[in-house]
Design an enzyme around this catalytic site. Structure first.
Site, PDB file in Angstrom:
ATOM      1  N   LYS A  54       9.599 102.232  15.916  1.00  0.00           N
ATOM      2  CA  LYS A  54      10.394 101.267  15.845  1.00  0.00           C
ATOM      3  C   LYS A  54      11.738 101.577  16.364  1.00  0.00           C
ATOM      4  CE  LYS A  54      10.776  99.638  11.471  1.00  0.00           C
ATOM      5  NZ  LYS A  54      10.963  99.787   9.754  1.00  0.00           N
ATOM      6  N   LYS A 101      14.087 103.488  16.081  1.00  0.00           N
ATOM      7  CA  LYS A 101      15.113 103.528  15.331  1.00  0.00           C
ATOM      8  C   LYS A 101      15.667 104.835  14.907  1.00  0.00           C
ATOM      9  CE  LYS A 101      15.251  99.004  12.629  1.00  0.00           C
ATOM     10  NZ  LYS A 101      15.547  98.588  11.327  1.00  0.00           N
TER      11      LYS A 101
HETATM   12  N1  C2G Z   1      17.415  92.280   5.735  1.00  0.00           N
HETATM   13  C1  C2G Z   1      17.988  91.142   5.134  1.00  0.00           C
HETATM   14  N2  C2G Z   1      19.244  90.991   5.629  1.00  0.00           N
HETATM   15  C2  C2G Z   1      19.912  91.695   6.180  1.00  0.00           C
HETATM   16  C3  C2G Z   1      19.221  92.868   6.901  1.00  0.00           C
HETATM   17  C4  C2G Z   1      17.993  93.134   6.427  1.00  0.00           C
HETATM   18  O1  C2G Z   1      17.242  90.456   4.559  1.00  0.00           O
HETATM   19  N3  C2G Z   1      21.108  91.575   6.670  1.00  0.00           N
HETATM   20  C5  C2G Z   1      16.000  92.460   5.469  1.00  0.00           C
HETATM   21  C6  C2G Z   1      14.871  92.558   6.529  1.00  0.00           C
HETATM   22  O2  C2G Z   1      14.623  91.170   7.060  1.00  0.00           O
HETATM   23  C7  C2G Z   1      13.799  93.203   6.080  1.00  0.00           C
HETATM   24  C8  C2G Z   1      14.255  94.375   4.866  1.00  0.00           C
HETATM   25  O3  C2G Z   1      15.760  93.535   4.702  1.00  0.00           O
HETATM   26  O4  C2G Z   1      12.766  92.481   5.357  1.00  0.00           O
HETATM   27  C9  C2G Z   1      14.555  95.523   5.372  1.00  0.00           C
HETATM   28  O5  C2G Z   1      15.425  95.637   6.786  1.00  0.00           O
HETATM   29  P1  C2G Z   1      15.082  96.798   7.975  1.00  0.00           P
HETATM   30  O6  C2G Z   1      15.371  98.001   7.165  1.00  0.00           O
HETATM   31  O7  C2G Z   1      15.809  96.341   8.988  1.00  0.00           O
HETATM   32  O8  C2G Z   1      13.552  96.643   7.981  1.00  0.00           O
HETATM   33  P2  C2G Z   1      12.815  96.654   9.502  1.00  0.00           P
HETATM   34  O9  C2G Z   1      13.270  97.823  10.381  1.00  0.00           O
HETATM   35  O10 C2G Z   1      12.762  95.136   9.869  1.00  0.00           O
HETATM   36  O11 C2G Z   1      11.264  96.802   9.227  1.00  0.00           O
HETATM   37  O12 C2G Z   1       6.555  96.744   8.869  1.00  0.00           O
HETATM   38  C10 C2G Z   1       7.874  95.983   8.625  1.00  0.00           C
HETATM   39  C11 C2G Z   1       8.814  96.976   8.843  1.00  0.00           C
HETATM   40  O13 C2G Z   1       9.155  98.144   8.323  1.00  0.00           O
HETATM   41  C12 C2G Z   1      10.344  96.379   8.839  1.00  0.00           C
END
Ligand code: C2G
Length: 132
Positions: free
Chosen positions: A45, A47
């Site tokens: 990812k 990250k």
């Molecule tokens: N999210 C949200 N609003 C934000 C930030 C994040 O609704 N302002 C949601 C994202 O859409 C996601 C969840 O919170 O559904 C977790 O966000 P992240 O930790 O950024 O997840 P991500 O890196 O997108 O990982 O296999 C799928 C991945 O692991 C998703």
């Protein structure tokens, strides 16, 4: 018992994540969060997390909506997770809209609107500006 799963890194945990977890839990009775492990975050990812997997797991386990935290170590574990944990609903934020439609063969897939005004990047930028 209706079982829900969602996936993510959840670093730095903020109210956008909480909004998502709240709505995910409202889809059923039991919410599993598949939390991206450190190596998966770095290698797949791209990250770099502030908090380690164990620290992020501890934070998530303290949230009233979360019933179980499991590791996410691969993009391709979702089908196996849905079968293993007898999942009824997969929930993701709208930034993933369409990406997991293939999972409709195994469970209901629900995308909730992201909380647009907050993001980890925004937090980090603001802290840099304020010398935090
Ligand atoms: N999210 C949200 N609003 C934000 C930030 C994040 O609704 N302002 C949601 C994202 O859409 C996601 C969840 O919170 O559904 C977790 O966000 P992240 O930790 O950024 O997840 P991500 O890196 O997108 O990982 O296999 C799928 C991945 O692991 C998703």
């Amino acid at each position: 018992m209706k079982r829900v799963i969602t996936y993510g890194t959840f670093d730095l945990l903020h109210y956008g994540h909480i909004n998502l977890l709240k709505r995910a839990k409202e889809q059923g009775d039991y919410l599993i969060v598949a939390l991206s492990e450190d190596e998966f975050n770095e290698k797949c990812k791209y990250k770099k997390c502030y908090f380690s997997y164990n620290e992020r797991k501890q934070l998530l386990e303290a949230i009233r909506y979360v019933d179980l935290v499991i590791p996410e170590i691969s993009w391709s574990q979702k089908i196996e997770d849905v079968k293993l944990y007898h999942i009824d609903v997969l929930v993701m934020g709208s930034d993933w809209e369409g990406h997991f439609d293939f999972m409709n063969e195994y469970c209901k897939v629900v995308y909730f609107l992201r909380t647009v005004e907050i993001s980890t990047t925004q937090i980090k930028n603001d802290l840099n500006l304020k010398g935090g």
